[in-house]
Design a protein around this motif. Structure first.
Motif, PDB file in Angstrom:
ATOM      1  N   CYS A  42      39.109  31.406  -2.758  1.00  0.00           N
ATOM      2  CA  CYS A  42      38.194  31.528  -1.631  1.00  0.00           C
ATOM      3  C   CYS A  42      38.473  32.846  -0.903  1.00  0.00           C
ATOM      4  O   CYS A  42      39.610  33.141  -0.564  1.00  0.00           O
ATOM      5  CB  CYS A  42      38.428  30.326  -0.719  1.00  0.00           C
ATOM      6  N   VAL A  43      37.430  33.659  -0.701  1.00  0.00           N
ATOM      7  CA  VAL A  43      37.594  34.933   0.001  1.00  0.00           C
ATOM      8  C   VAL A  43      36.718  34.928   1.244  1.00  0.00           C
ATOM      9  O   VAL A  43      35.554  34.531   1.185  1.00  0.00           O
ATOM     10  CB  VAL A  43      37.183  36.131  -0.888  1.00  0.00           C
ATOM     11  N   GLU A  44      37.267  35.327   2.364  1.00  0.00           N
ATOM     12  CA  GLU A  44      36.440  35.541   3.550  1.00  0.00           C
ATOM     13  C   GLU A  44      36.593  36.994   3.974  1.00  0.00           C
ATOM     14  O   GLU A  44      37.714  37.474   4.145  1.00  0.00           O
ATOM     15  CB  GLU A  44      36.857  34.581   4.668  1.00  0.00           C
ATOM     16  N   ASN A  45      35.473  37.692   4.089  1.00  0.00           N
ATOM     17  CA  ASN A  45      35.511  39.110   4.442  1.00  0.00           C
ATOM     18  C   ASN A  45      35.433  39.313   5.943  1.00  0.00           C
ATOM     19  O   ASN A  45      34.521  38.816   6.590  1.00  0.00           O
ATOM     20  CB  ASN A  45      34.347  39.845   3.763  1.00  0.00           C
ATOM     21  N   MET A  46      36.411  40.047   6.490  1.00  0.00           N
ATOM     22  CA  MET A  46      36.358  40.445   7.897  1.00  0.00           C
ATOM     23  C   MET A  46      35.836  41.867   7.893  1.00  0.00           C
ATOM     24  O   MET A  46      36.566  42.797   7.583  1.00  0.00           O
ATOM     25  CB  MET A  46      37.754  40.424   8.514  1.00  0.00           C
ATOM     26  N   ASP A  47      34.575  42.017   8.203  1.00  0.00           N
ATOM     27  CA  ASP A  47      33.929  43.285   7.991  1.00  0.00           C
ATOM     28  C   ASP A  47      33.567  43.935   9.324  1.00  0.00           C
ATOM     29  O   ASP A  47      32.537  43.638   9.909  1.00  0.00           O
ATOM     30  CB  ASP A  47      32.686  43.013   7.129  1.00  0.00           C
ATOM     31  N   PHE A  48      34.451  44.823   9.798  1.00  0.00           N
ATOM     32  CA  PHE A  48      34.250  45.449  11.113  1.00  0.00           C
ATOM     33  C   PHE A  48      32.955  46.241  11.169  1.00  0.00           C
ATOM     34  O   PHE A  48      32.229  46.200  12.155  1.00  0.00           O
ATOM     35  CB  PHE A  48      35.380  46.440  11.438  1.00  0.00           C
ATOM     36  N   THR A  49      32.679  46.979  10.089  1.00  0.00           N
ATOM     37  CA  THR A  49      31.527  47.879  10.101  1.00  0.00           C
ATOM     38  C   THR A  49      30.232  47.094  10.217  1.00  0.00           C
ATOM     39  O   THR A  49      29.372  47.406  11.039  1.00  0.00           O
ATOM     40  CB  THR A  49      31.484  48.698   8.796  1.00  0.00           C
ATOM     41  N   THR A  50      30.099  46.067   9.377  1.00  0.00           N
ATOM     42  CA  THR A  50      28.882  45.264   9.398  1.00  0.00           C
ATOM     43  C   THR A  50      28.685  44.608  10.769  1.00  0.00           C
ATOM     44  O   THR A  50      27.577  44.561  11.299  1.00  0.00           O
ATOM     45  CB  THR A  50      28.940  44.210   8.288  1.00  0.00           C
ATOM     46  N   SER A  51      29.770  44.126  11.359  1.00  0.00           N
ATOM     47  CA  SER A  51      29.663  43.504  12.680  1.00  0.00           C
ATOM     48  C   SER A  51      29.208  44.510  13.719  1.00  0.00           C
ATOM     49  O   SER A  51      28.359  44.212  14.561  1.00  0.00           O
ATOM     50  CB  SER A  51      31.016  42.928  13.106  1.00  0.00           C
ATOM     51  N   LEU A  52      29.783  45.699  13.657  1.00  0.00           N
ATOM     52  CA  LEU A  52      29.400  46.720  14.638  1.00  0.00           C
ATOM     53  C   LEU A  52      27.940  47.129  14.441  1.00  0.00           C
ATOM     54  O   LEU A  52      27.190  47.272  15.400  1.00  0.00           O
ATOM     55  CB  LEU A  52      30.323  47.939  14.532  1.00  0.00           C
ATOM     56  N   GLU A  53      27.518  47.265  13.185  1.00  0.00           N
ATOM     57  CA  GLU A  53      26.124  47.633  12.908  1.00  0.00           C
ATOM     58  C   GLU A  53      25.158  46.602  13.492  1.00  0.00           C
ATOM     59  O   GLU A  53      24.138  46.934  14.078  1.00  0.00           O
ATOM     60  CB  GLU A  53      25.886  47.714  11.398  1.00  0.00           C
ATOM     61  N   ARG A  54      25.505  45.341  13.307  1.00  0.00           N
ATOM     62  CA  ARG A  54      24.651  44.252  13.760  1.00  0.00           C
ATOM     63  C   ARG A  54      24.559  44.241  15.283  1.00  0.00           C
ATOM     64  O   ARG A  54      23.481  44.171  15.862  1.00  0.00           O
ATOM     65  CB  ARG A  54      25.250  42.940  13.247  1.00  0.00           C
ATOM     66  N   VAL A  55      25.734  44.329  15.912  1.00  0.00           N
ATOM     67  CA  VAL A  55      25.769  44.325  17.371  1.00  0.00           C
ATOM     68  C   VAL A  55      25.018  45.538  17.933  1.00  0.00           C
ATOM     69  O   VAL A  55      24.251  45.423  18.890  1.00  0.00           O
ATOM     70  CB  VAL A  55      27.251  44.287  17.847  1.00  0.00           C
ATOM     71  N   ALA A  56      25.219  46.690  17.306  1.00  0.00           N
ATOM     72  CA  ALA A  56      24.570  47.912  17.795  1.00  0.00           C
ATOM     73  C   ALA A  56      23.051  47.824  17.650  1.00  0.00           C
ATOM     74  O   ALA A  56      22.304  48.285  18.511  1.00  0.00           O
ATOM     75  CB  ALA A  56      25.108  49.137  17.049  1.00  0.00           C
ATOM     76  N   PHE A  57      22.593  47.200  16.556  1.00  0.00           N
ATOM     77  CA  PHE A  57      21.160  47.018  16.338  1.00  0.00           C
ATOM     78  C   PHE A  57      20.540  46.221  17.494  1.00  0.00           C
ATOM     79  O   PHE A  57      19.530  46.612  18.065  1.00  0.00           O
ATOM     80  CB  PHE A  57      20.927  46.290  15.010  1.00  0.00           C
ATOM     81  N   PHE A  58      21.176  45.113  17.843  1.00  0.00           N
ATOM     82  CA  PHE A  58      20.625  44.283  18.920  1.00  0.00           C
ATOM     83  C   PHE A  58      20.829  44.929  20.281  1.00  0.00           C
ATOM     84  O   PHE A  58      19.990  44.787  21.169  1.00  0.00           O
ATOM     85  CB  PHE A  58      21.217  42.876  18.870  1.00  0.00           C
ATOM     86  N   ALA A  59      21.935  45.651  20.440  1.00  0.00           N
ATOM     87  CA  ALA A  59      22.177  46.334  21.719  1.00  0.00           C
ATOM     88  C   ALA A  59      21.053  47.341  21.994  1.00  0.00           C
ATOM     89  O   ALA A  59      20.574  47.439  23.121  1.00  0.00           O
ATOM     90  CB  ALA A  59      23.539  47.030  21.703  1.00  0.00           C
ATOM     91  N   ARG A  60      20.634  48.055  20.946  1.00  0.00           N
ATOM     92  CA  ARG A  60      19.527  49.010  21.128  1.00  0.00           C
ATOM     93  C   ARG A  60      18.255  48.303  21.562  1.00  0.00           C
ATOM     94  O   ARG A  60      17.596  48.699  22.494  1.00  0.00           O
ATOM     95  CB  ARG A  60      19.242  49.757  19.819  1.00  0.00           C
ATOM     96  N   GLY A  61      17.901  47.207  20.848  1.00  0.00           N
ATOM     97  CA  GLY A  61      16.697  46.454  21.179  1.00  0.00           C
ATOM     98  C   GLY A  61      16.763  45.877  22.576  1.00  0.00           C
ATOM     99  O   GLY A  61      15.810  45.977  23.352  1.00  0.00           O
ATOM    100  N   ASN A  62      17.922  45.300  22.909  1.00  0.00           N
ATOM    101  CA  ASN A  62      18.052  44.668  24.215  1.00  0.00           C
ATOM    102  C   ASN A  62      18.063  45.704  25.333  1.00  0.00           C
ATOM    103  O   ASN A  62      17.567  45.454  26.420  1.00  0.00           O
ATOM    104  CB  ASN A  62      19.324  43.821  24.270  1.00  0.00           C
ATOM    105  N   ALA A  63      18.623  46.854  25.046  1.00  0.00           N
ATOM    106  CA  ALA A  63      18.625  47.911  26.056  1.00  0.00           C
ATOM    107  C   ALA A  63      17.185  48.319  26.343  1.00  0.00           C
ATOM    108  O   ALA A  63      16.798  48.517  27.485  1.00  0.00           O
ATOM    109  CB  ALA A  63      19.429  49.111  25.573  1.00  0.00           C
ATOM    110  N   MET A  64      16.367  48.386  25.267  1.00  0.00           N
ATOM    111  CA  MET A  64      14.963  48.752  25.464  1.00  0.00           C
ATOM    112  C   MET A  64      14.236  47.674  26.266  1.00  0.00           C
ATOM    113  O   MET A  64      13.424  47.978  27.108  1.00  0.00           O
ATOM    114  CB  MET A  64      14.288  48.965  24.116  1.00  0.00           C
ATOM    115  N   LYS A  65      14.585  46.399  25.977  1.00  0.00           N
ATOM    116  CA  LYS A  65      13.889  45.311  26.671  1.00  0.00           C
ATOM    117  C   LYS A  65      14.265  45.230  28.155  1.00  0.00           C
ATOM    118  O   LYS A  65      13.465  44.850  28.977  1.00  0.00           O
ATOM    119  CB  LYS A  65      14.226  43.968  26.006  1.00  0.00           C
TER     120      LYS A  65
END
Lengths: 213, 213
Positions: free
Chosen positions: A184-207
């Motif tokens: 069983c492998v679980e990936n702790m992926d900092f980059t993907t998490s940051l990308e996801r958060v940044a994507f929503f942060a941009r949208g929410n900042a606009m809203k």
């Protein structure tokens, strides 16, 4: 056999229940627990059927009792040894983090390919040369590891660990590991998490804000 | 507005496509991409409708073109500044990790409450006192942060960051943050991941090996 996703959610519920207990709550309703974990209350009730603890319609779940039941399901019966592989900055941060906790899962061995690290103790944990893994992992009964080596080395090290008997890997290297189906492998992926958060942060900042020009 | 879970999966697809490109594949079928990401191929095709790139039934997706389309969807149009808050072992590991990559998301400011760290440069990143966040975060246009402070300080620091304009937090502290609805939080929870992996490692060890007594 409980599905992997269900176990993932039960593990999240435990975290939320611990927070709730720390805040002084003796009981909690399924909709409250659901809101804390971002799922529906029907999902919570369905998942908790696997735990074998039932709440009451009037008072919800007793937090302490539910926690005990989840502990019984998820935790090893006796303390279990875990290894950390790759004693760089990240590895040391994890050793410091786990070293300070009284958990059923204890990091009891660290491994590194750097010969100047072997034989040293980091945050209370003995570091071995990676070539000692084949002997130390079975002798310590280690089944799970935190893998914090560079991406270029992750697959080779994973192969060696699996051959030594490892069946679970929390992988911090930004690379997809190829392992046999019983691992069983679980990936702790900092980059993907940051990308996801940044994507929503941009949208929410606009809203929510006028544009800062 | 694309749902949060869809964005999460598209972000995973990108990771898998980059691996695939690195392995020399020019095209990939939806079922191959699905297998790499642990989802169904119908899910992959549905999600990729949001990306606006269509594969062909004969050759699947062109990896390079699909990657470009995903980049266009997920990445900021121009390089975007990100902050790291809490320059301990973990924070330094993350700075080292991101410092070495040419990404659209760049960590351009670090913050710490320790006055001996303010003014110093860690892995190429300037460290400010946490009290400077209210000024530096808006002036650098920072919307997202990596939060690597101890659990006991995480909520207070998060409040201060949100007040300064932060709208996305990758939270490494083992505590649930209370934030306004316009702020996106993703928890990087080492303990929960290890618990989950260890749970399955125990079960799989039982299934695949004779008991070691």
């Amino acid at each position: 056999m409980i599905p992997e996703r269900t176990i993932g959610r039960i593990s999240l519920y435990r975290r939320a229940l611990r927070d709730s207990l720390a805040e002084g709550s003796a009981n909690i309703y399924s909709h409250e627990l659901a809101a804390r974990c971002g799922v529906t209350s029907a999902q919570v009730r369905r998942d908790l059927m696997h735990v074998g603890y039932n709440g009451s319609p009037n008072r919800g779940y007793m937090v302490r009792e539910l926690l005990d039941s989840i502990d019984k399901l998820l935790d090893p019966q006796v303390a279990e040894n875990v290894a950390l592989v790759g004693v760089g900055n990240l590895g040391r941060a994890i050793l410091a983090y786990f070293g300070s906790r009284g958990m059923k899962l204890r990091i009891t061995a660290a491994f590194d390919k750097d010969p100047t690290k072997a034989g040293r103790v980091f945050h209370g944990c003995r570091c071995y040369g990676i070539e000692e893994a084949a002997a130390v992992i079975p002798s310590e009964g280690i089944l799970s590891v935190m893998l914090t080596v560079p991406a270029s080395e992750a697959q080779g090290v994973a192969d060696l660990l699996v051959a030594a008997g490892v069946r679970g890997i929390v992988n911090f290297a930004p690379v997809r590991l190829r392992v046999p189906p019983e691992v069983c492998v679980e990936n702790m992926d900092f980059t993907t998490s940051l990308e996801r958060v940044a994507f929503f942060a941009r949208g929410n900042a606009m809203k929510t804000e006028p544009l800062r020009l």
